[in-house]
Design a protein around this motif. Structure first.
Motif, PDB file in Angstrom:
ATOM      1  N   MET A   1       0.843  -1.195   0.000  1.00 44.59           N
ATOM      2  CA  MET A   1       0.000   0.000   0.000  1.00 44.59           C
ATOM      3  C   MET A   1       0.880   1.248   0.000  1.00 44.59           C
ATOM      4  SD  MET A   1      -2.633  -1.091   2.999  1.00 44.59           S
ATOM      5  CE  MET A   1      -3.576   0.406   3.100  1.00 44.59           C
ATOM      6  N   ARG A   2       0.380   2.278  -0.666  1.00 46.80           N
ATOM      7  CA  ARG A   2       1.139   3.537  -0.691  1.00 46.80           C
ATOM      8  C   ARG A   2       0.184   4.723  -0.599  1.00 46.80           C
ATOM      9  NH1 ARG A   2       5.784   5.897  -1.064  1.00 46.80           N
ATOM     10  NH2 ARG A   2       5.133   8.035  -1.306  1.00 46.80           N
ATOM     11  N   THR A   3       0.594   5.742   0.140  1.00 48.40           N
ATOM     12  CA  THR A   3      -0.176   6.993   0.192  1.00 48.40           C
ATOM     13  C   THR A   3       0.794   8.144   0.413  1.00 48.40           C
ATOM     14  OG1 THR A   3      -2.147   8.034   1.138  1.00 48.40           O
ATOM     15  CG2 THR A   3      -0.653   6.958   2.696  1.00 48.40           C
ATOM     16  N   GLN A   4       0.261   9.365   0.430  1.00 46.32           N
ATOM     17  CA  GLN A   4       1.170  10.496   0.676  1.00 46.32           C
ATOM     18  C   GLN A   4       1.432  10.670   2.181  1.00 46.32           C
ATOM     19  OE1 GLN A   4      -1.262  13.077  -1.983  1.00 46.32           O
ATOM     20  NE2 GLN A   4       0.660  13.645  -2.936  1.00 46.32           N
ATOM     21  N   ILE A   5       0.346  10.735   2.970  1.00 46.03           N
ATOM     22  CA  ILE A   5       0.504  10.910   4.422  1.00 46.03           C
ATOM     23  C   ILE A   5      -0.119   9.709   5.143  1.00 46.03           C
ATOM     24  CG2 ILE A   5       0.172  12.458   6.391  1.00 46.03           C
ATOM     25  CD1 ILE A   5       1.614  13.854   4.051  1.00 46.03           C
ATOM     26  N   LEU A  15      -8.331  12.456  12.173  1.00 44.29           N
ATOM     27  CA  LEU A  15      -9.448  12.529  11.216  1.00 44.29           C
ATOM     28  C   LEU A  15      -9.544  13.905  10.564  1.00 44.29           C
ATOM     29  CD1 LEU A  15     -12.139  10.562  13.245  1.00 44.29           C
ATOM     30  CD2 LEU A  15     -11.083   9.830  11.095  1.00 44.29           C
ATOM     31  N   LEU A  16      -9.369  14.959  11.379  1.00 43.97           N
ATOM     32  CA  LEU A  16      -9.456  16.304  10.789  1.00 43.97           C
ATOM     33  C   LEU A  16      -8.280  16.540   9.848  1.00 43.97           C
ATOM     34  CD1 LEU A  16     -10.908  19.008  10.534  1.00 43.97           C
ATOM     35  CD2 LEU A  16      -9.620  19.824  12.523  1.00 43.97           C
ATOM     36  N   LEU A  17      -7.097  16.052  10.214  1.00 45.44           N
ATOM     37  CA  LEU A  17      -5.947  16.196   9.316  1.00 45.44           C
ATOM     38  C   LEU A  17      -6.255  15.535   7.973  1.00 45.44           C
ATOM     39  CD1 LEU A  17      -3.016  17.030   8.745  1.00 45.44           C
ATOM     40  CD2 LEU A  17      -2.286  14.825   9.709  1.00 45.44           C
ATOM     41  N   SER A  18      -6.772  14.316   8.020  1.00 48.00           N
ATOM     42  CA  SER A  18      -7.089  13.596   6.792  1.00 48.00           C
ATOM     43  C   SER A  18      -8.094  14.385   5.943  1.00 48.00           C
ATOM     44  CB  SER A  18      -7.647  12.219   7.165  1.00 48.00           C
ATOM     45  OG  SER A  18      -7.990  11.509   6.018  1.00 48.00           O
ATOM     46  N   HIS A  19      -9.086  14.957   6.611  1.00 50.45           N
ATOM     47  CA  HIS A  19     -10.109  15.751   5.908  1.00 50.45           C
ATOM     48  C   HIS A  19      -9.499  17.015   5.285  1.00 50.45           C
ATOM     49  CE1 HIS A  19     -14.044  17.534   5.109  1.00 50.45           C
ATOM     50  NE2 HIS A  19     -13.631  18.626   5.727  1.00 50.45           N
ATOM     51  N   LEU A  20      -8.704  17.755   6.054  1.00 49.32           N
ATOM     52  CA  LEU A  20      -8.110  19.003   5.538  1.00 49.32           C
ATOM     53  C   LEU A  20      -7.140  18.712   4.390  1.00 49.32           C
ATOM     54  CD1 LEU A  20      -7.461  20.910   8.925  1.00 49.32           C
ATOM     55  CD2 LEU A  20      -9.312  21.318   7.278  1.00 49.32           C
ATOM     56  N   LEU A  21      -6.420  17.592   4.471  1.00 46.39           N
ATOM     57  CA  LEU A  21      -5.508  17.216   3.387  1.00 46.39           C
ATOM     58  C   LEU A  21      -6.307  16.909   2.118  1.00 46.39           C
ATOM     59  CD1 LEU A  21      -2.943  14.946   5.309  1.00 46.39           C
ATOM     60  CD2 LEU A  21      -2.575  17.284   4.451  1.00 46.39           C
ATOM     61  N   HIS A  22      -7.393  16.175   2.305  1.00 44.91           N
ATOM     62  CA  HIS A  22      -8.256  15.835   1.159  1.00 44.91           C
ATOM     63  C   HIS A  22      -8.728  17.107   0.434  1.00 44.91           C
ATOM     64  CE1 HIS A  22     -11.587  14.247  -1.144  1.00 44.91           C
ATOM     65  NE2 HIS A  22     -12.399  15.050  -0.501  1.00 44.91           N
ATOM     66  N   GLN A  24      -7.193  19.710   0.087  1.00 42.83           N
ATOM     67  CA  GLN A  24      -6.057  20.260  -0.679  1.00 42.83           C
ATOM     68  C   GLN A  24      -5.584  19.286  -1.741  1.00 42.83           C
ATOM     69  OE1 GLN A  24      -4.552  23.224   0.104  1.00 42.83           O
ATOM     70  NE2 GLN A  24      -5.091  23.661   2.221  1.00 42.83           N
ATOM     71  N   GLY A  25      -6.332  18.211  -1.933  1.00 42.50           N
ATOM     72  CA  GLY A  25      -5.938  17.235  -2.955  1.00 42.50           C
ATOM     73  C   GLY A  25      -4.814  16.302  -2.526  1.00 42.50           C
ATOM     74  N   ILE A  26      -4.601  16.181  -1.227  1.00 41.87           N
ATOM     75  CA  ILE A  26      -3.512  15.317  -0.726  1.00 41.87           C
ATOM     76  C   ILE A  26      -4.113  14.042  -0.149  1.00 41.87           C
ATOM     77  CG2 ILE A  26      -1.587  15.157   0.922  1.00 41.87           C
ATOM     78  CD1 ILE A  26      -1.557  18.319   0.803  1.00 41.87           C
TER      79      ILE A  26
END
Ligand code: APR
Ligand code: PHB
Length: 391
Positions: A1-5, A15-22, A24-26
């Protein structure tokens, strides 16, 4: 598996980090050791700063919050059998606090991530973090009976105070600042309409008490208890009697009782680790710092951290620049230490310390008398309580 963060922990920070990154397209993947049901029901704090609410709404998470949350324009401080209202709204030029349980924020975040196709792996066990000192970070874990490895550019340690990320940083890197208090809080949830429209923080000879709420039908109430207290020694009748005694004032205020449906004891602690980053591993929220609950800052600090971290990742992926990432720890720690100061001050000013001399007790009461009699002192409390400006 691979992802950016790769994000460890599905609390408010992860959860909020994941949402805010999304937004921004991350891309990110969140690994959580508990089940979805567990994190959506876990009873935690419930006071959101103005900036936290504004951020949740601006990032598209406000629908249920704006319908169901309770907005409070003031709080009461009670001591010497008298109540004193602090008008947060007037003193801060129109800011308020919002009462909305942390697990409701969690439900909204999980729903938003899943609706957007976000990946949260619940019930992930044996999570370990690797390669963050060099350039090859990965997270190993076990899920659905299989060993997995997630490769990523960066790891976000959002796994709370007892998580795995902070202890994985090599010895000697972090400086830890720790302060324990000789008491904890016994908290209850009760089917009882709140006895006041606003929160009441009570100083009393018998110890601290706090009257908070979750909904117009449910009260959230706390009393200070010794560190060694055992919940078995606190039948409901004893809790109500202590709440009555600690909140007593001259005048006609009445505490509404109701069926207690949840009870727990939690310790109070102040803790910070510095820096909040090592190599490609960034710590956020309770993984990096803990505040005593008296200032209602824990959840809000977690939100403040991931706001900064998401902006730093956004800069990196947009331009390759790492200046915001390099400044992450320093930027967050300035707010963290101010919240530490405020939470420590609220805690030491409002609780009963057995080690206090009669002089200390008189000084404590003078502190409260000054606070509630001085517009300058009330303004200072108000601006900290509703939340300092973002950096
Ligand atoms: N592997 C995977 N997940 C883990 C691990 C691990 N080894 N250890 C902990 N976790 C998970 C926890 O189960 C929890 O869901 O990480 C999450 C951390 O969430 P929180 O403890 O809520 O921390 P944070 O997101 O920083 O939020 C801070 O939460 O502690 C409260 O009241 C505090 O409001 C504050 C807020
Ligand atoms: C809560 O409602 O749980 C609460 C409110 C204020 C605090 C701490 C907890 O300071």
């Amino acid at each position: 598996m691979r992802t950016q963060i790769g994000i460890v922990g599905a609390g408010p920070a992860g959860l909020l980090l994941s949402h805010l990154l999304h937004l921004q397209g991350i891309e990110s993947v969140v690994l959580e050791r508990r089940s979805r049901k567990y994190i959506e029901e876990r009873v935690r704090a419930g006071v959101l700063e103005q900036g936290t609410v504004d951020l949740l709404i601006a990032s598209g998470l406000g629908a249920r919050l704006e319908r169901e949350a309770l907005i409070h324009h003031g709080i009461e401080i009670r001591f010497n059998r008298r109540g004193h209202r602090i008008d947060l709204y007037e003193l801060t030029g129109g800011k308020a606090i919002t009462v909305y349980a942390q697990h409701e924020v969690i439900k909204d975040l999980v729903a938003a991530r899943l609706a957007a196709g976000g990946k949260i792996i619940f019930d992930a066990s044996d999570v370990t973090v690797h390669g963050f000192d060099g350039g090859n970070p990965s997270i190993r874990f076990r899920a659905a009976g299989r060993d997995e490895e997630l490769h990523c550019d960066y790891i976000a340690g959002c796994d709370g105070f007892h998580g795995v990320c902070r202890p994985s940083i090599p010895p000697g890197v972090l400086t830890e600042y720790d302060h324990e208090y000789p008491f904890g809080w016994l908290g209850i949830l009760a089917y009882a309409p709140p006895s006041s429209n606003e929160l009441i923080y009570c100083h009393s000879e018998r110890g601290f008490a706090l009257f908070s709420m979750r909904t117009p039908e449910i009260s959230r109430l706390y009393i200070q208890v010794p560190n060694e207290a055992d919940i078995a020694d606190w039948p409901d009748a004893r809790i109500w009697s202590e709440l009555h005694a600690r909140a007593a004032i001259d005048g006609d205020w009445k505490l509404t009782e109701g069926e207690i449906f949840q009870k727990n004891i939690a310790g109070l602690r102040s803790y910070v680790c510095e820096p909040m980053q090592f190599g490609n591993l960034f710590l956020a929220g309770d993984a990096a710092h803990i505040v005593p609950a008296t200032g209602a800052k824990g959840l809000n600090l977690a939100v403040a951290d991931v706001r900064v971290l998401s902006q730093a990742f956004a800069e990196f992926y947009a331009s390759g620049k790492t200046s915001l990432l390099e400044n992450y720890s320093e930027t967050c720690l300035r707010r963290v230490w101010k919240a530490q100061r405020f939470s420590w001050w609220m805690t030491t000013t409002l609780h009963r310390f057995d080690a206090h001399s009669p002089f200390d007790r008189r000084r404590q009461l003078a502190d409260l008398d000054y606070l509630t009699g001085s517009r300058a002192a009330m303004t200072s409390l108000a601006e900290n309580y509703v939340g300092l400006e973002w950096d």
